[in-house]
Write an enzyme that holds these catalytic residues in place. Structure first.
Site, PDB file in Angstrom:
ATOM      1  N   ASP A  18      -9.718  -6.785  13.651  1.00  3.25           N
ATOM      2  CA  ASP A  18     -11.074  -6.982  13.785  1.00  3.25           C
ATOM      3  C   ASP A  18     -11.492  -6.515  15.136  1.00  3.25           C
ATOM      4  O   ASP A  18     -12.441  -7.025  15.745  1.00  3.25           O
ATOM      5  CB  ASP A  18     -11.110  -8.498  13.780  1.00  3.25           C
ATOM      6  CG  ASP A  18     -10.600  -9.092  12.588  1.00  3.25           C
ATOM      7  OD1 ASP A  18     -10.751  -8.614  11.495  1.00  3.25           O
ATOM      8  OD2 ASP A  18      -9.780 -10.070  12.678  1.00  3.25           O
ATOM      9  N   SER A  47     -14.715  -6.085  19.820  1.00  7.80           N
ATOM     10  CA  SER A  47     -14.251  -7.085  19.098  1.00  7.80           C
ATOM     11  C   SER A  47     -15.318  -7.334  18.130  1.00  7.80           C
ATOM     12  O   SER A  47     -16.175  -7.722  18.420  1.00  7.80           O
ATOM     13  CB  SER A  47     -14.248  -8.574  20.108  1.00  7.80           C
ATOM     14  OG  SER A  47     -13.917  -9.652  19.280  1.00  7.80           O
ATOM     15  N   ARG A  48     -15.099  -7.461  16.775  1.00 13.71           N
ATOM     16  CA  ARG A  48     -16.007  -7.481  15.871  1.00 13.71           C
ATOM     17  C   ARG A  48     -16.322  -8.802  15.213  1.00 13.71           C
ATOM     18  O   ARG A  48     -17.266  -9.018  14.684  1.00 13.71           O
ATOM     19  CB  ARG A  48     -15.502  -6.736  14.441  1.00 13.71           C
ATOM     20  CG  ARG A  48     -15.747  -5.236  14.572  1.00 13.71           C
ATOM     21  CD  ARG A  48     -15.236  -4.649  13.421  1.00 13.71           C
ATOM     22  NE  ARG A  48     -13.882  -4.335  13.257  1.00 13.71           N
ATOM     23  CZ  ARG A  48     -13.388  -2.986  13.867  1.00 13.71           C
ATOM     24  NH1 ARG A  48     -14.289  -2.020  14.230  1.00 13.71           N
ATOM     25  NH2 ARG A  48     -12.135  -2.412  13.732  1.00 13.71           N
ATOM     26  N   VAL A  49     -15.469  -9.827  16.044  1.00 15.91           N
ATOM     27  CA  VAL A  49     -16.059 -11.114  15.854  1.00 15.91           C
ATOM     28  C   VAL A  49     -16.672 -11.624  16.932  1.00 15.91           C
ATOM     29  O   VAL A  49     -17.911 -12.208  16.869  1.00 15.91           O
ATOM     30  CB  VAL A  49     -14.837 -12.049  15.490  1.00 15.91           C
ATOM     31  CG1 VAL A  49     -15.353 -13.594  15.285  1.00 15.91           C
ATOM     32  CG2 VAL A  49     -13.884 -11.611  14.329  1.00 15.91           C
TER      33      VAL A  49
END
Ligand code: ATP
Ligand code: MG
Length: 507
Positions: A340, A365-367
């Site tokens: 992620d 950081s895809r979250v």
């Protein structure tokens, strides 16, 4: 003929060892006809199932991997020095398993449960299979809480959440292990269980990590699972899966767990070696076709479980080594697409002394922001954007001789931010310590301070704020938001500290 063979096979299936009426034990066996490189090729074992554990003389275990019509390819989990062609192999009707439980905390072990820290023998109550299915989508809940690394550049700009999978990627000797180890150290008082899984490293490198963890009092809540470069390839291959089972044991009790795989490049190479010896067809970069699957099924096991299932989480930080900064090579791209987000460590920054050498532009950081505490988000807010703008501006400004006032101010401010993002090794910071300096630098308080004093001023501000405003710091550490007057108090203290520095300067 075929029917006869089938009947024989079906007859032996599920009856691996059986007691005959005369009281004798009967085993299903096979015979080794070739051995070497951590692989044995065996004839016989007609009923063996895929991934089944088999036993060689001298208690050497192996995993039945390649099941062909007239031979079985077996990955050895032990040393094959004493084995030779002609040796007998027995089925066990078991799958590969690993010890799990509280008793492992603070220990250094290998995937089979062998003790490597000269301590007492393990008190093992349970063994879990090393390969377990990943939780179903329906059993997962969104990643919502931060996993604090204690590293300013990550917590502020590339925040990681509990249950997330964040890749740490970079060339050799760029500080990859340090980022992971510092994150483990930062969990020592946060009730997060940590697992450091070392794959294919030199024994001395692992010993250094264990030593660092001990010195920083982070070993109590940590398990170190090791398969060094001297261990058989089969053991190196199963180690990350075993370490994940150890982690899942805690996650399923509702605990928060962090796992570091150091590193998966070596794991992929180990698998390539085994696959080639098993004569599987090579694909791109000579890796076998299922190389993506071995890493995706590992990392899919990291998640944040639903509250009904205890709400535990497993955060994974896999490490990957690139060559000549090529993040578009086969294994790095595979892992980038599985995880992620990634923290990219740049050798250029490392050599400039910009440590940790995190390249903010190439890291994501895809979250991300969703997991940051609101107070932190309000401080770190647009730092990322303004920092990338500064970097771009700085590159251009190198060519310009005369800069206007605004541009110069932006560049001077950016340099202070970059100085603030520097951080020593094994010195993770609490959320409040990070927030107060980020708030001060955002407010432009550092802008007139010479660069060489930034570090000193940073520490001074942290110390003063903690001693003068302890309740506010507690509030920040707990993730609560501060109102305007409270922030003003923090800024006043910071400004006071900095004016002291300026006065010194003038004298
Ligand atoms: P390898 O490719 O060998 O595994 P690596 O990328 O894991 O290397 P590290 O071993 O973590 O890199 O770090 C390399 C060196 O840089 C070490 O000597 C370490 O002490 C130093 N180092 C890493 N981070 C920092 C830091 N923030 N401040 C000072 N020194 C650092
Ligand atoms: Mg390393």
């Amino acid at each position: 003929m075929l029917q006869k063979l089938l009947d024989e096979t079906m007859g032996t299936l599920h009856k691996v060892t059986e007691r005959s009426p005369s009281g004798l034990h009967m085993h299903e066996t096979g015979t080794v006809f070739q051995i070497g490189g951590g692989i044995a090729r065996v004839r016989g074992l007609p009923g063996v199932t895929s991934e089944e554990l088999v036993r060689f003389p001298g208690n050497v275990m192996g995993i039945a991997t390649n099941i062909l019509p007239n031979e079985v390819g077996i990955i050895l989990l032990g040393n094959n020095e004493r084995l030779a062609a002609g040796a007998e192999v027995r089925r066990t009707a078991r799958e590969v398993d690993t010890p799990v439980g509280e008793g492992l905390l603070g220990r250094v072990i290998d995937a089979t449960g062998r003790v490597l820290d000269n301590g007492k023998a393990l008190r093992v109550i349970q063994r879990w299979p090393v390969e377990r299915p990943a939780p179903a989508i329906i059993d997962r809940s969104p990643v919502s809480e931060p996993l604090e690394t204690g590293i300013k550049a990550i917590d502020a700009l590339i925040p990681i959440g509990r249950g997330q999978r964040e890749l740490i990627v970079g060339d050799r000797q760029t500080g990859k292990t340090s980022v992971a180890v510092d994150t483990i150290i930062n969990q020592r008082d946060k009730n997060v269980i940590c697992i450091y899984c070392a794959i294919g490293q030199r024994g001395s490198a692992v010993a250094r990590v264990v030593d660092t963890l001990r010195k920083n009092e982070a070993m109590e809540n940590t398990i170190v699972v090791v398969a060094s470069d001297a261990d058989p390839a089969g053991l190196r291959f199963i180690t990350p899966y075993a370490a994940t089972s150890m982690a899942e044991y805690f996650m399923e009790q509702g605990r928060e767990v962090l796992i570091v795989y150091d590193d998966l490049t070596r794991h992929a190479r180990t698998y390539r070696e085994l696959s080639l010896l098993l004569r599987r067809p090579p694909g791109r970069e000579a890796y076998p076709g299922d190389i993506f699957y071995i890493h995706s099924r590992l990392l899919e096991r990291a998640t944040h479980l639903r509250d009904e299932l205890g709400g535990g989480s497993l955060t994974a930080l896999p490490i990957i080594e690139t060559q000549a900064q090529d993040i578009s090579a086969y294994i790095p791209t595979n892992l980038i697409s599985i995880t992620d987000g990634q923290v990219y460590l740049s050798p250029t920054l490392f050599h400039k002394g910009m440590l940790p050498a995190i390249d903010v532009g190439k890291s994501v950081s895809r979250v991300g922001g969703k997991t940051q505490y609101p107070a932190f988000r309000s401080v770190a807010g647009d730092l990322r954007l303004s920092y990338s703008q500064f970097e771009e501006l700085e590159t251009f400004a190198r060519f310009a001789t005369r800069l206007d006032k605004d541009t110069r101010a932006t560049i001077e401010h950016g340099r202070r931010v970059r100085e603030i993002l520097k951080q020593g090794e094994h010195h993770p910071l609490r959320a409040s310590e990070q927030m107060v300096v980020l708030k001060a630098v955002n407010a432009g308080l550092f802008d007139r301070l010479p660069l060489e004093h930034v570090e000193e001023a940073e520490t001074a501000i942290q110390q003063r704020v903690i001693s003068e405003l302890p309740e506010l710091c507690e509030q920040m550490d707990a993730g609560e938001t501060l109102d305007k007057p409270q922030w003003q108090k923090v800024l006043d203290v910071a400004a006071d500290v900095l004016s002291g520095f300026r006065r010194e300067e003038q004298e």
